[in-house]
Design an enzyme around this catalytic site. Structure first.
Site, PDB file in Angstrom:
ATOM      1  N   GLU A   1     134.671  -1.104  76.930  1.00 32.55           N
ATOM      2  CA  GLU A   1     134.836  -1.387  78.292  1.00 32.55           C
ATOM      3  C   GLU A   1     133.482  -1.969  78.729  1.00 32.55           C
ATOM      4  OE1 GLU A   1     135.660   2.693  79.541  1.00 32.55           O
ATOM      5  OE2 GLU A   1     133.537   2.706  80.681  1.00 32.55           O
TER       6      GLU A   1
ATOM      7  N   ASP B   1     134.371   8.497  76.349  1.00 29.94           N
ATOM      8  CA  ASP B   1     132.967   7.761  76.244  1.00 29.94           C
ATOM      9  C   ASP B   1     132.091   8.576  74.984  1.00 29.94           C
ATOM     10  OD1 ASP B   1     133.667   6.839  78.788  1.00 29.94           O
ATOM     11  OD2 ASP B   1     131.813   7.113  79.681  1.00 29.94           O
TER      12      ASP B   1
END
Length: 876
Positions: free
Chosen positions: A529, A458
């Site tokens: 994602e 992330d």
């Protein structure tokens, strides 16, 4: 693996048939095996005995003594976390049903260390015996024959111990004391918001522990670099490398001999006492090499590197490995987006996020079925965020031509620089992270399926961490791309710069036309994602995973938290956004079966639209270079983020993806009503004819148009025509597309249920996980369709069943669902269908085929939102 290396592991076949009772005194003989001379070959030890330290007063020095009394210990497989071992022994039955994982597990069991113990028998001493431990969750103290060897810290931080002086002829005992795991504080495995966490936090061992026995010189590893001549692929340079170790306190001359890609190679090497060196062989040139391709683009041939180290004319060690010849480049395009070029061809990544089994159990047949599902849906890649699998997974991906994007995970100890992940790294943590990268790069470096490694998820790591990881890649001869992260967060940090991969959502429900937008997660650039979130399994699966109360709440109380969603934290602990949209668009559910039927249609259209939008824009001004559907599968039975359910039951989401990813596919665009043909394979398609028809909900033809002579250079997109705004359409209507070849044979069929009152995304009020809508489409006409009758014929032979279904009514069937069942009524799974959720107009018939495990005369079931359920037994 060399014949000199012995695996302290069960064969997978034995693993599946272990006793479920705690080990008795008599059973202890089952965990003893013999490690003998090289000629005896590999021998497997029958797993571990495990026991809680709370039940023991003994220390490691005593527990690791041969013939220690383990009669009250549990038997477990060679790859077994503590909880997996207890489940195997019947301690916690039916753990994945309802709320059993929360209510029926004593978490105090896992607040103390656990012991792993095994025994092995050695006939003769060896001057070089090495114990290899691939990592421990979270850390382990290692004892052998009463002596403490040291610690192994971290799930992926492999360590070796020289046990030559401790191993003795006869019985030997190995014991590992495993500490409890905390993903926020330990280099462990976290399930983030994917699933309820395993109550033991996966403490234990989930990869093979090995004992290697060698001679004076050993081969610590080998790998191959390949370089293709581009663009013609007429030749390839193949260069072999061997990591050679002198195990003695005197200089040694070793002759390395073997073959790489059937070419003989040989090189003498002089090693100083105790020296380890990486030896490079002269490159070999192959003419017209057999090139490894992602599966839609060609074959997946593998070559072999076979090496023997000889000292004084005698074999001292041997190693062999497989590799593929291919070329991978990953860079940023002119728009700053990540792209992948394989063997000179830019390939759009169509991948899914991988979830291992929640208990990290080794299930090779299950993994094989899931990778076959991946291919069947037309996906070409899998991202592994932190759940780096056992070797069999990578071997299967090599064989099936599925590209892999492994890397570290977010939100825990692996990403402490996020500010909301794990504990900030201390000085002692950096070597653990570096060692973990080194060990995993060694495991992955020869697999052609592995096309990159993501060192962040992330957020991109800071410069010092990037340089630390890159140094480890260099040490092991890593030749693949390294990507900073799956997200743009953290900015373009040196030395790797920008990730070129966006991670701006969505993760929860959005309408199909969202993907045709021009911001956030819409189809442009590279998406690390993203998806429309919740996926409702088929009715059998829902009833099998949820208890009666949960089933009622699923369709009656969508805002009520569901245990089988995320880990219980908002916003993913309930299905309100999905279920509210379902009721607004399809009509308020009237029962659990009605809810599931409508949900399958919603999942089908959502997933199809996401893949189709990306396909249409593969050659756009800002091209869609790839994305990872979040997620491919689940770690346990779940109501969100999957293309097929945990029990391998394919439903609406699965067949939406399969339809969108046809090799040559005709599709409708939600943004501008255009019809295009998208191709996902390298073969050119031409002389095609496209037909589009628009029908009102009652089956009246409102518009039709045709175009011939269509050609598409694959992979690519061919514009066909744009449908006009048809006046006086019903609130719910159908668009039907058909693509045929020069002989009139169907190439692609596609049916859309649409609304003259479209969904309107409210982009300005988007949140990080979804974009709301200011208006919902009206698809309630589907629920009002008259019930349709069908005629079904089926024939089965071995592992194939052919089904012909004909619509004998006057009503349109938007999606007829086909299911195969065994004699006991349970579903026949896994299964792949040539097509499913098929649309049928009145009088129309379609024939589909199913592949499955050999079964005599399965029952075929047909149902759908307006199909009267029908069953028949297949003829032979």
């Amino acid at each position: 693996m060399s014949a000199l290396r012995v695996r302290v592991a069960l064969s997978l076949a034995v693993l599946l048939t272990l006793s479920l009772a705690p080990a008795s005194v008599a059973a202890q003989a089952d965990v003893v095996t013999t490690l003998s001379e090289a000629e005896s070959g590999d021998t497997a030890i029958s797993g571990w005995q495990i026991q809680s330290s709370a039940q023991l007063a003994s220390a490691g020095e005593e527990i690791s003594q041969p013939r220690y009394d383990g009669s009250r210990w549990y038997r477990a497989g060679p790859r077994s976390t503590v909880l997996a071992g207890l489940v195997q022994n019947g301690r916690y039955p039916n753990l994945f049903h309802g709320t059993n994982l929360r209510d029926n597990v004593n978490r105090a069991d896992f607040q103390v260390p656990w012991w792993y113990r095994t025994e092995f028998h050695v006939r003769d001493r060896s001057p070089n015996t090495v114990l290899k431990i691939p990592g421990v969750i979270s850390r382990g103290e290692v004892f052998l024959n009463g002596t403490r060897l040291g610690d192994v810290v971290g799930v992926y931080n492999a360590r070796e111990f020289d046990i030559s002086a401790l191993v003795k002829p006869g019985r030997n005992a190995l014991a590992i004391k495993v500490a409890p795991a905390d993903p926020k504080k330990d280099f462990a495995i976290s399930w983030i918001d994917w699933a309820q966490p395993a109550p033991d936090n996966n403490m234990g061992l989930f990869r093979d522990v090995e004992i290697a026995r060698g001679g004076a010189v050993s081969l610590a590893g080998s790998y191959v670099h390949t370089k293709l001549a581009l663009p013609g692929l007429e030749s390839a340079e193949v260069k072999a490398f061997a990591e050679v170790r002198n195990n003695t306190n005197a200089p040694q001359t070793v002759l390395l001999q073997g073959e790489v890609a059937s070419r003989r190679i040989s090189q003498p090497v002089r090693l100083n006492a105790g020296e380890t060196r990486t030896v490079a062989f002269a490159p070999e040139t192959l003419r017209n090499p057999r090139v490894w391709w992602p599966y839609q683009y060609g074959e997946q041939p593998l070559y072999r590197l076979d090496l023997t180290a000889r000292v004084n004319g005698r074999a001292s060690d041997h190693t062999e490995t497989k590799f593929g010849i291919r070329d991978v480049v990953s860079n940023l395009n002119a728009k700053g987006d990540r792209q992948f070029i394989v063997n000179g061809k830019q390939i759009q990544i169509r991948g899914g996020g991988w979830a291992s089994d929640l208990l990290l159990r080794t299930q090779p047949e299950r993994v094989d079925a899931q990778l076959r599902y991946t291919r069947d849906m037309g996906l070409n890649a899998i991202r592994l965020e932190g759940k780096l699998e056992t070797p069999e997974f990578y071997e299967l991906a090599d064989r099936y031509g599925i590209m892999l994007l492994p890397g570290w995970e977010c939100c825990d100890k692996w990403e402490p620089w996020t500010g909301w992940g794990g504990d900030e790294w201390k000085p002692e943590d950096y070597p653990i992270a570096a060692g973990s990268l080194n060990a995993q790069a060694r495991l992955l470096r020869n697999h052609p399926s592995v096309i990159a490694f993501l060192i962040g998820s992330d957020i991109s790591p800071p410069e010092n961490v990037q340089r630390m990881y890159l140094a480890e890649f260099d040490k092991v001869g890593w030749a693949n791309p390294v990507v900073p992260a799956a997200s743009l967060n953290g900015g373009p940090q040196p030395p790797l710069g920008s990730s070129g991969s966006k991670m701006e959502g969505p993760y929860d429900w959005v309408p199909p036309n969202y993907w045709y937008g021009n911001q956030l997660g819409a189809a442009f650039g590279f998406g690390g994602e993203l998806s429309a979130g919740h996926s409702i399994p088929a009715l059998d699966t829902v009833k099998g995973m949820l208890n009666a109360t949960e089933q009622e709440q699923l369709w009656r109380e969508p805002a009520t938290p569901q245990f089988h969603t995320g880990r219980g934290n908002e916003p993913f602990n309930n299905l309100y956004l999905f279920s509210n949209a379902l009721a607004q668009r399809y009509g308020t559910p009237t029962s659990l079966p009605d809810y599931v039927d409508k949900a399958q249609l919603a999942n089908y259209e959502q997933v199809r639209a996401q893949f189709e939008a990306n396909a249409r824009r593969m050659n756009a001004e800002r091209p869609a270079t790839g994305f990872i559907y979040w997620m491919l599968n689940n770690a346990w039975p779940s109501l969100n983020w999957h293309l097929y359910s945990y029990d391998l039951n394919p439903a609406g989401a699965y067949f939406g993806a399969k339809k969108a990813n046809e090799p040559v596919h005709i599709q409708y665009s939600y943004d501008d009503r255009s019809v295009v043909v998208a191709g996902q394979s390298p073969k050119k398609a031409d002389r095609l004819t496209a037909t589009a028809e628009v029908y009102t909900i009652d089956g009246k033809l409102a518009h039709s148009q045709t175009k011939s002579g269509i050609s598409v250079s694959l992979p690519g997109v061919a514009e066909v025509f744009t449908l006009p705004e048809v006046p006086n359409l019903s609130a719910t209507y159908f668009v039907r597309l058909k693509l045929t070849d020069a002989h009139g044979k169907d190439v692609s069929r596609n049916t859309y249920w649409l609304s003259s009152k479209p969904d309107v995304p409210d982009w300005a009020n988007s949140d990080w996980y979804y974009t709301p809508v200011s208006q919902f489409a009206d698809l309630k006409g589907l629920a009002a369709l008259p019930k349709a009758s069908v005629d079904v014929r089926a024939r089965s032979f071995g592992d194939r069943t052919t089904v012909t279904i004909r619509n004998t009514s006057t009503s349109i069937i938007p999606a007829a669902q086909l299911t195969l069942r065994k004699a006991d009524g349970s579903q026949l799974l896994p299964v792949t269908w040539s097509d499913n959720y098929v649309a049928l107009w009145p009088g129309e018939s379609v024939t589909v085929q199913a592949s499955h495990q050999p079964t005599r005369r399965p029952t075929v079931e047909v149902n759908g939102i307006n199909v009267a359920p029908q069953r028949l037994t297949a003829a032979e």
